[in-house]
Design an enzyme around this catalytic site. Structure first.
Site, mmCIF file in Angstrom:
data_model
loop_
_atom_site.group_PDB
_atom_site.id
_atom_site.type_symbol
_atom_site.label_atom_id
_atom_site.label_comp_id
_atom_site.label_asym_id
_atom_site.label_seq_id
_atom_site.Cartn_x
_atom_site.Cartn_y
_atom_site.Cartn_z
ATOM 1 N N GLU A 1 0.773 -1.173 -0.080
ATOM 2 C CA GLU A 1 0.155 -0.126 -0.034
ATOM 3 C C GLU A 1 0.661 1.300 -0.043
ATOM 4 O OE1 GLU A 1 -2.763 -0.300 3.181
ATOM 5 O OE2 GLU A 1 -3.688 -2.255 2.457
ATOM 6 N N GLU B 1 -5.989 -10.999 -0.969
ATOM 7 C CA GLU B 1 -6.749 -10.705 -0.076
ATOM 8 C C GLU B 1 -8.156 -10.699 -0.376
ATOM 9 O OE1 GLU B 1 -5.143 -7.486 2.642
ATOM 10 O OE2 GLU B 1 -3.144 -7.847 1.760
ATOM 11 N N HIS C 1 -10.301 -6.292 -1.824
ATOM 12 C CA HIS C 1 -11.334 -6.193 -0.548
ATOM 13 C C HIS C 1 -12.455 -5.647 -1.285
ATOM 14 C CE1 HIS C 1 -8.826 -7.680 2.637
ATOM 15 N NE2 HIS C 1 -7.788 -7.006 2.243
ATOM 16 N N ASP D 1 -12.030 -10.640 -0.054
ATOM 17 C CA ASP D 1 -13.011 -11.050 0.534
ATOM 18 C C ASP D 1 -14.233 -10.129 -0.081
ATOM 19 O OD1 ASP D 1 -12.249 -8.640 1.695
ATOM 20 O OD2 ASP D 1 -11.760 -9.546 3.598
ATOM 21 N N ASN E 1 2.083 -5.070 -3.212
ATOM 22 C CA ASN E 1 0.696 -5.262 -3.217
ATOM 23 C C ASN E 1 -0.194 -4.095 -2.711
ATOM 24 O OD1 ASN E 1 -1.038 -7.661 -2.428
ATOM 25 N ND2 ASN E 1 -1.005 -6.817 -0.204
#
Ligand code: XIL
Length: 356
Positions: A151, A266, A237, A268, A201
């Site tokens: 990030e 990641e 996400h 979800d 990432n």
């Protein structure tokens, strides 16, 4: 009555038998299609039998959700605590799984000793180099891929590099010089384990947008100049079950065309939930489609080699506390470890793909 019983027995037998022959786990489907299917893990839950058995059965890769972050693994200037990371690696070894390491450089979950004190860029660079080389060195040949940087771009328009201790507060000596501060991190990690795949990432960069444009320009520049970067992680996400799949696929395509791998790192899909944490069944169906379509976008590009979810059971997901419990039910299994429609949709998508 007797006839009914025998008849039903035969029907059940038939359903079970045919079901057993076509059904396979997520892990089996991924193995057969040459994909990595991973999930974030909290080692403190490994003693829970259903947690551990589901994990080992369904995934061929794991990543620590928190325990390789600075605040856990480097709690004091001269202290490294590898105990929980080692536990996770031992689980992976005993179940023939790969491990993704997360994360060597981030602006969150850093210990107070690091952030609460003024240092010169030279001092900070030494601390960061020692951290990266010690952690990557400890897990040499055990962690197959690292999120070296997490990030680094912020959420503003136009997109800028985030102001962090690593970049410009005071930074490790490259404040104002664009992405150059990250190069050393990749070089240090590569020196500590030349065999590990090194990733950049980020969040909200999965579709073509200003942030992914900025990351794309950086990765292209790194590749041209020989900075050892092997891949880009898109966190995925999703705050609703309506991803822009065409744009995600186009984005994955342009990154893999640079010669780097893409991992979905990641994933979800957060849904609105009631006070008991339950989502509407219609939303669970939409969620299944979102998982299926993101997987399909990844599978369409041979350089997209991993699909990873941020946890696997709704019993343990960061979405609850992150959304102040207005959202949840974001993962593949419910709180009782029952497979949700999303599980079946992802499994079928992997099963239908043959990349080897
Ligand atoms: C989250 C963890 O899931 C939580 O347990 C922790 O409290 C906060 O961090 N992007 C990342 C992850 O790269 O490291 C974050 O993980 C979620 C967002």
């Amino acid at each position: 009555m007797r006839y009914m019983t025998r008849c039903c027995w035969w029907i059940s037998f038939f359903i079970l038998a045919t079901g057993a022959s076509s059904s396979q786990t997520l892990r089996e489907a991924a193995d057969r299609s040459g994909m990595l299917v991973g999930t974030a893990v909290r080692p403190q839950q490994l003693s829970e039998s259903l947690y551990a058995t589901t994990l080992a059965r369904e995934f061929n890769m794991i990543e620590p959700e928190d325990v390789m972050k600075w605040e856990t693994i480097h709690p004091a200037p001269e202290t490294f605590d590898f105990s929980q990371g080692d536990q996770l690696v031992a689980f992976a070894v005993s179940h023939q799984m790969k491990v993704r390491g997360h994360t060597l450089t981030w602006h969150q979950q850093n210990p107070k000793w690091l952030t609460g004190q003024q240092r010169t860029p030279e001092q900070l660079a030494r601390i960061l180099e020692q951290h990266i080389k010690t952690v990557v060195g400890h897990y040499r040949d055990k962690v197959s891929a690292w999120d070296v940087i997490n990030e680094a771009f912020d959420e503003t328009t136009p997109v800028k590099l985030r102001s962090t201790i690593w970049y410009d507060q005071p930074g490790i000596g490259y404040a104002g010089k664009g992405s150059r501060y990250m190069e050393n991190c990749f070089r240090w990690a590569h020196a500590a384990d030349p065999g590990a795949l090194l990733f950049y990432n980020d969040v909200e960069a999965e579709a073509v947008n200003p942030k992914s444009d900025a990351i794309y320009a950086m990765v292209r520049d790194f590749r041209r100049r020989g900075v050892p970067i092997d891949g880009v992680g898109f966190q995925m996400h999703l705050g609703n079950p309506h991803p822009d799949v065409a744009s995600i696929s186009q984005n994955i395509g342009r990154f893999t065309a640079l010669g780097v791998k893409v991992h979905i790192t990641e994933m979800d899909v957060a849904l609105p939930v009631d006070a008991d944490g339950n989502a509407h069944s219609a939303d669970l169906q939409l969620q299944a489609i979102a998982y299926r379509d993101v997987a399909s976008a990844c599978l369409a590009h041979t350089g997209c080699t991993a699909i990873q979810t941020w946890g696997f059971t709704d019993k343990y997901s960061w979405i609850g506390s992150h959304s102040k419990h207005t959202q949840g039910a974001a993962l593949l299994f419910d709180r009782e470890y029952r497979a949700k429609p999303a599980y079946e949709a992802l499994r079928k998508m992997l099963e239908s793909s043959r990349r080897r």
